[in-house]
Design a protein around this motif. Structure first.
Motif, mmCIF file in Angstrom:
data_model
loop_
_atom_site.group_PDB
_atom_site.id
_atom_site.type_symbol
_atom_site.label_atom_id
_atom_site.label_comp_id
_atom_site.label_asym_id
_atom_site.label_seq_id
_atom_site.Cartn_x
_atom_site.Cartn_y
_atom_site.Cartn_z
ATOM 1 N N CYS A 137 3.028 42.037 -25.476
ATOM 2 C CA CYS A 137 1.691 41.952 -24.877
ATOM 3 C C CYS A 137 1.016 43.320 -24.932
ATOM 4 O O CYS A 137 1.664 44.350 -25.182
ATOM 5 N N GLY B 93 -0.099 45.061 -22.538
ATOM 6 C CA GLY B 93 0.385 45.947 -21.486
ATOM 7 C C GLY B 93 1.585 46.758 -21.930
ATOM 8 O O GLY B 93 1.693 47.955 -21.643
ATOM 9 N N ASP C 168 4.515 42.698 -18.371
ATOM 10 C CA ASP C 168 3.876 41.543 -18.988
ATOM 11 C C ASP C 168 3.057 40.819 -17.920
ATOM 12 O O ASP C 168 2.963 41.277 -16.784
ATOM 13 N N TYR C 169 2.512 39.659 -18.292
ATOM 14 C CA TYR C 169 1.709 38.889 -17.346
ATOM 15 C C TYR C 169 2.595 38.291 -16.253
ATOM 16 O O TYR C 169 3.764 37.985 -16.472
ATOM 17 N N MET D 79 -1.009 43.118 -15.018
ATOM 18 C CA MET D 79 0.342 43.352 -15.516
ATOM 19 C C MET D 79 1.345 43.498 -14.369
ATOM 20 O O MET D 79 1.048 44.085 -13.337
#
Length: 283
Positions: A128, A130, A166-167, A197
């Motif tokens: 990702c 982030g 990550d998410y 994040m």
């Protein structure tokens, strides 16, 4: 100096507590930390960061005690340039932990110490934006090296830490799988700098900011630990401290156990509280 805090250790988180939105110590904070050290007030730091970025961020700050790195995994004597303690992961746990991250489709950074105690950071893929920003900032700002490797083919060395960003939904899926593995510790919290994040970090069951606070209490012979933090990974440190002060805007579960709140890093809230408690005049 206030007699109550004469033998105290003030233990501070970095990101979100002492560091501003640019992940830097404000100039005023540097001046005040130097003045505190000169006055004999013992201040140390407990962070999720590694030695590479901490050396850069705290350059010019006098160290009166070892510093806790990577959520209590490492305790570093910054003056002598050596680790006072290392809490490593069992090598056979590495594959289990890596598979648990796969449940959330998250690819972590994996950290090892080599025979000379140099820190090695490895990754398999970037999943990702982030993660990309995380790695790029550390390479560009702190000259921190990262090595891309094939899945499961890690370098020789002692495994000590997993960290993924990550998410939230992906991180929480992976966390459920991580929580099922016996004999390890982990922490999960939102990024200080990007609210979309979240971090999921895994380490030895013996490591946490709580263990760091307990080690520093023993090493320093402190009669009181006073801590400052802003996020969920600081909760163990608060539990091991005699007093805990949370930065305004911290998560509710940290605010609930804090004695008081202090203003944000840009206003030097934590440092000014140390000055007030210690009862010294620094300027």
């Amino acid at each position: 100096m206030n007699e109550k805090y004469k033998k105290a250790v003030f233990l501070c988180d970095l990101d979100g507590t002492l560091l501003n939105g640019n992940a830097e110590l404000p100039a005023e904070a540097v001046q005040k930390l130097c003045a505190l050290a000169e006055a004999g007030v013992r201040v140390s730091f407990a962070t999720a960061r590694t030695i590479r970025s901490v050396k850069y961020i705290l350059a010019g700050i006098p160290f009166t005690l070892p510093v806790s790195l990577m959520n209590g995994v490492l305790l570093r004597d910054m003056n002598e340039g050596r680790y006072v303690s290392v809490k490593s992961l069992e090598r056979e746990k590495v594959a289990l932990i890596r598979a648990a991250y796969d449940v959330g489709e998250v690819s972590p950074f994996v950290y090892f110490l080599d025979e000379s105690d140099e820190l090695l950071a490895c990754y398999e893929e970037i999943t990702c934006d982030g993660s990309e920003r995380f790695m790029r900032e550390r390479m560009q700002k702190y000259s921190k090296p990262f090595t891309c490797c094939e899945k499961g083919k890690y370098p020789n060395g002692t495994p000590i830490y997993f960290s993924a960003i990550d998410y939230k939904d992906k991180i929480l899926k992976a966390e459920k799988a991580i929580a099922k593995i016996e004999g390890i510790g982990h922490t999960c919290y939102r990024s200080t700098y990007d609210e979309d994040m979240w971090y999921l970090e895994v380490f030895s069951a013996d490591a946490s900011k709580k263990s760091a606070a307990e080690e520093l209490r023993c090493l320093s012979r402190a009669d009181r630990i006073v801590c400052f933090g802003d996020n969920r990974n600081d909760i163990p440190m608060f539990e091991a401290s005699d007093e805990g002060y949370a930065v305004e805007g911290a998560p509710d579960d940290l605010l609930r156990i804090a004695d008081e709140t202090v203003p944000c890093a840009d206003k030097c809230g934590a440092i000014d509280k140390i000055i007030a408690l210690s009862g010294i005049r620094i300027f």
